[in-house]
Structure formats: C-alpha cells, structure tokens
Design an enzyme around this catalytic site. Sequence first.
Site, PDB file in Angstrom:
ATOM      1  NE  ARG A 174      -3.976  -2.204   0.562  1.00 45.77           N
ATOM      2  CZ  ARG A 174      -3.457  -3.330  -0.554  1.00 45.77           C
ATOM      3  NH1 ARG A 174      -2.672  -3.406  -1.182  1.00 45.77           N
ATOM      4  NH2 ARG A 174      -4.224  -4.369  -0.425  1.00 45.77           N
ATOM      5  CB  SER A 225      -9.337  -1.836   5.058  1.00 42.50           C
ATOM      6  OG  SER A 225     -10.357  -3.567   4.715  1.00 42.50           O
ATOM      7  CD  GLU A 315      -6.075   0.663   2.776  1.00 44.16           C
ATOM      8  OE1 GLU A 315      -5.615  -1.363   3.324  1.00 44.16           O
ATOM      9  OE2 GLU A 315      -6.651  -0.465   1.092  1.00 44.16           O
TER      10      GLU A 315
HETATM   11  C1  LIG Z   1     -15.943  -1.400  -0.972  1.00 46.25           C
HETATM   12  C2  LIG Z   1     -14.596  -0.743  -0.754  1.00 46.25           C
HETATM   13  C3  LIG Z   1     -13.431  -1.895  -1.453  1.00 46.25           C
HETATM   14  C4  LIG Z   1     -11.843  -1.669  -1.569  1.00 46.25           C
HETATM   15  N1  LIG Z   1     -11.017  -2.857  -1.039  1.00 46.25           N
HETATM   16  C5  LIG Z   1     -10.272  -2.600  -1.632  1.00 46.25           C
HETATM   17  C6  LIG Z   1      -8.582  -4.102  -1.370  1.00 46.25           C
HETATM   18  O1  LIG Z   1      -9.380  -4.559  -1.353  1.00 46.25           O
HETATM   19  N2  LIG Z   1      -7.671  -3.090  -2.117  1.00 46.25           N
HETATM   20  C7  LIG Z   1      -7.094  -1.670  -2.113  1.00 46.25           C
HETATM   21  O2  LIG Z   1      -6.128  -1.600  -1.714  1.00 46.25           O
HETATM   22  N3  LIG Z   1      -8.109  -0.898  -1.683  1.00 46.25           N
HETATM   23  C8  LIG Z   1      -8.925  -1.654  -1.544  1.00 46.25           C
HETATM   24  N4  LIG Z   1     -10.447  -0.753  -1.686  1.00 46.25           N
HETATM   25  C9  LIG Z   1      -9.968   0.788  -1.600  1.00 46.25           C
HETATM   26  C10 LIG Z   1     -10.086   1.937  -2.633  1.00 46.25           C
HETATM   27  O3  LIG Z   1     -10.732   1.734  -3.252  1.00 46.25           O
HETATM   28  C11 LIG Z   1      -8.333   2.131  -3.549  1.00 46.25           C
HETATM   29  O4  LIG Z   1      -7.179   2.836  -2.195  1.00 46.25           O
HETATM   30  C12 LIG Z   1      -8.285   2.775  -4.553  1.00 46.25           C
HETATM   31  O5  LIG Z   1      -7.259   2.296  -5.252  1.00 46.25           O
HETATM   32  C13 LIG Z   1      -8.946   5.023  -4.257  1.00 46.25           C
HETATM   33  O6  LIG Z   1      -9.373   4.834  -5.931  1.00 46.25           O
HETATM   34  P1  LIG Z   1     -10.233   6.529  -6.432  1.00 46.25           P
HETATM   35  O7  LIG Z   1      -9.803   6.642  -7.804  1.00 46.25           O
HETATM   36  O8  LIG Z   1     -11.382   5.998  -5.556  1.00 46.25           O
HETATM   37  O9  LIG Z   1      -8.801   7.866  -5.077  1.00 46.25           O
HETATM   38  P2  LIG Z   1      -9.967   8.936  -4.071  1.00 46.25           P
HETATM   39  O10 LIG Z   1      -9.484   7.661  -2.871  1.00 46.25           O
HETATM   40  O11 LIG Z   1      -9.861   9.171  -4.930  1.00 46.25           O
HETATM   41  O12 LIG Z   1      -7.769   8.771  -3.615  1.00 46.25           O
HETATM   42  C14 LIG Z   1      -7.003   8.021  -3.166  1.00 46.25           C
HETATM   43  C15 LIG Z   1      -5.988   8.709  -3.147  1.00 46.25           C
HETATM   44  O13 LIG Z   1      -5.045   8.729  -4.367  1.00 46.25           O
HETATM   45  C16 LIG Z   1      -4.231   9.626  -4.898  1.00 46.25           C
HETATM   46  N5  LIG Z   1      -4.963  10.104  -6.015  1.00 46.25           N
HETATM   47  C17 LIG Z   1      -5.706   9.628  -6.786  1.00 46.25           C
HETATM   48  N6  LIG Z   1      -5.724  10.213  -8.611  1.00 46.25           N
HETATM   49  C18 LIG Z   1      -4.297  10.434  -8.300  1.00 46.25           C
HETATM   50  C19 LIG Z   1      -3.521  11.140  -9.385  1.00 46.25           C
HETATM   51  N7  LIG Z   1      -4.338  10.257 -11.060  1.00 46.25           N
HETATM   52  N8  LIG Z   1      -2.299  10.649  -8.692  1.00 46.25           N
HETATM   53  C20 LIG Z   1      -1.829  11.176  -7.703  1.00 46.25           C
HETATM   54  N9  LIG Z   1      -2.317  11.007  -7.362  1.00 46.25           N
HETATM   55  C21 LIG Z   1      -3.562  10.435  -6.634  1.00 46.25           C
HETATM   56  C22 LIG Z   1      -5.632  10.324  -4.264  1.00 46.25           C
HETATM   57  O14 LIG Z   1      -4.655  11.804  -3.802  1.00 46.25           O
HETATM   58  C23 LIG Z   1      -5.733  10.014  -2.391  1.00 46.25           C
HETATM   59  O15 LIG Z   1      -4.395  10.274  -1.353  1.00 46.25           O
HETATM   60  C24 LIG Z   1     -11.422   0.252  -0.984  1.00 46.25           C
HETATM   61  C25 LIG Z   1     -12.529   0.908  -0.919  1.00 46.25           C
HETATM   62  C26 LIG Z   1     -13.750   0.332  -1.074  1.00 46.25           C
HETATM   63  C27 LIG Z   1     -14.641   1.653  -0.932  1.00 46.25           C
END
Ligand SMILES: Cc1cc2nc3c(=O)[nH]c(=O)nc-3n(C[C@H](O)[C@H](O)[C@H](O)COP(=O)(O)OP(=O)(O)OC[C@H]3O[C@@H](n4cnc5c(N)ncnc54)[C@H](O)[C@@H]3O)c2cc1C
Length: 327
Positions: A174, A225, A315
């Site tokens: 992560r 999580s 996380e």
């Molecule tokens: C139901 C559920 C289950 C999940 N299960 C998992 C799992 O199994 N494994 C896992 O790893 N995660 C899991 N997650 C967490 C989440 O899905 C991941 O962290 C995902 O990668 C976040 O993507 P996002 O586009 O929504 O990012 P956001 O939540 O919008 O942003 C997350 C971070 O990424 C940064 N970011 C976004 N885009 C960019 C970019 N282009 N350049 C630089 N930084 C950027 C943001 O600044 C922020 O700090 C889960 C979430 C949910 C809701």
Amino acid sequence: MVHTEETLARLAAIPDLTVLPGAPLSRYTRFAIGGAADIYAETSSAEAFIAALHVARESGEAYVVIGGGTNLIVSDEGFRGIVLRFTARRILSAGERVVADSGAVLQDLVDFTVERGLKGLETLAGIPGSVGAAVYGNAGAYGHSIAERVRTVRFYDGRDVRIFDNEACEFHYRESVFKRHKDWIIFSTELVLENADASELRKISGDIVNVRNEKFPVTMKCAGSIFKNLLVTDLADGVAARVPARVIREGKVPAAFFLEEVGAKGMTRGDIHVANYHANLIYNGGAGTAADLRAVIAELKARVEQKFSLTLEEEVQYVGFPDAPRP
Ligand SMILES: Cc1cc2nc3c(=O)[nH]c(=O)nc-3n(C[C@H](O)[C@H](O)[C@H](O)COP(=O)(O)OP(=O)(O)OC[C@H]3O[C@@H](n4cnc5c(N)ncnc54)[C@H](O)[C@@H]3O)c2cc1C
C-alpha cells in the site's frame, strides 16, 4: 474570498476544464461525507490539468488531487482550496502490454484485460476507484497488488512530465514513491501481463467480485478497510507473540485481528458504524459525519494502542483536516 474569485476566473479560462465553485465533496466520496470545496475542477486533458495545477500553485491556495473518492475521508467543513481530478480514461493494448489513463476505472481495466485473455489483474476485481489511485496506493487483494504488473508510470512532477520504471516507483505494501511526493500527479501507467485463457480469468474475477459484494455491498458508504494490515516482520516481538498463527495471511496480520480484540465490531457513534461482521470496516448509515467517523477511528486506535502498544495506520486518506496529513 477575493483571492478565490481571481483563481476561479483563471481556472474558468482554461479550455477543457470543468470548474465548479462550492461543489459538495460528499458527492465525490463513497463515504458520502464531506462539505464543499471552494473550487472543484476536472478535465480529461493533460494540458488543461497541468494549466490548472499551475493556477492552483500560483494562487497560493491549498489544492488536492482526488480520484474516485473511494478511499477518502473529507471534513464536514469541506476543503478550503482547489480539488482537482484527472478524468482521462483510455485503455489501450498491444500484445501483452496495456496502457491505462489514471482516470480509468480500475474495474474497467480489469475487465479489459480479462476479456482479452491477459492475466495479472484478475485478483484486483472489485476494488473500487481509479487506476491512478491504485498505482498511488499500490492497491491489491488476494495476495497480489498492481505493482506486480506495472512497467512504467507517467506522471507530472510540477515541472516536467516524467516516466518512472517499476523500481523507481518504490512500491511496497500500500505504498509507492507517489505517496511521499504529494505534488506528483499520475497521468497513466503501462502494465505487462501474460497471455492466458479468458474464460479462466473471467471465472476468477467473477468469483472474487461475488465474494466482495457480500462483504462490501455496492451501496455501502465506506472506504473498504480503514486501517492497513500489518507485516509480521514489522511487529515488535511482544506483539507478534500474541498473534495466533492462524490469523497470519501472506506474511500479514489483518488489522481486523487487533480491532476485534478491542471490541470494535458493532461500535456505533451517530450514524457511523463498525460492521458487526468485520472489525476493519466502518460505514456511514446515511447521516454520518466526518467528525463522528474520525472520533471512532481515534477511539479504535487508542484502544489498540492501550492493549497492544501498537499504532494502527490508516489506509484511508484525509482531505480538509488541518491536523491530518495531506493526501
Ligand atoms: C468497498 C471498498 C473495498 C476496497 N477494497 C480494497 C482492496 O481490496 N484493496 C485496496 O488496495 N484498496 C481497497 N479499497 C480502497 C480503494 O478502493 C483504493 O484505495 C483505490 O485505489 C482508491 O481509488 P480512488 O480513485 O477512489 O482514489 P481516491 O480515494 O480519490 O484517492 C486516494 C488517494 O489517491 C490519490 N490520487 C488519486 N488519483 C491520483 C493521481 N492521478 N495521481 C496521484 N495521486 C492520485 C489521492 O490524492 C488520494 O490520496 C476499497 C475501497 C472500498 C470502498
């Protein structure tokens, strides 16, 4: 807010940039929590994004980049500054190589590769959010993470567009170099996969999605999580000795183990709830607030610290809290 008015005018003058003053961030987060941003701006054009970033930097106002908002906790007061989102979502393939824009939905990338019989991302099925954030946080599940397949990452460092190979991305559990350089914006990534039977991949990803939908119903307002799992090798001897071998998976102790031990399951504050079947899953029942969410997180951390002398690490990323690290 004269300053913001000027910034707004400069942003509005950038072609291909959608600019929304006062956008409620609850609409952009899966938790459905968060007050308004002074300005929200999004674009699928790298040039427009870079121009917006320069305006944001020159304005002296705070700015933050978000993806799909599935891993964010946004303050009830919103964000004083500019929220930027890069929405380009092209996914292209040539043989076993695939290039995906960071605004692409991770599940679309998984489906794209599975349908073409390209193996390597099928276990990421059902992880919500964008490709860019998956690279940023090295998203993963079922013992695999996106880092295993990333060949290069194309990003903007505030001055130049650069390309890092996998090693330079410094991926860990992560973690990536991008988490330590908040001003670096990921534009796209190139992945290398392997040829395989599409129907087998479809079965693996389909089964995973079914299991995940049971655990995290698609309408659940949550971030998956809340806390990172812990590498056994990082635990102090005294703590490791208290962890039964049966809970250790792929060299990690689920944070849920410690949380369960301190009675997290079913905890409630306002309309924020810890799932009664998963101690590391906190959700908003609909009327929850960021204040209650943070209070629950703080309470859980304090309990684990007291019982195990162990500090759990979130996380999730925080937006709009002056006392929390910038995402
Ligand atoms: C139901 C559920 C289950 C999940 N299960 C998992 C799992 O199994 N494994 C896992 O790893 N995660 C899991 N997650 C967490 C989440 O899905 C991941 O962290 C995902 O990668 C976040 O993507 P996002 O586009 O929504 O990012 P956001 O939540 O919008 O942003 C997350 C971070 O990424 C940064 N970011 C976004 N885009 C960019 C970019 N282009 N350049 C630089 N930084 C950027 C943001 O600044 C922020 O700090 C889960 C979430 C949910 C809701």
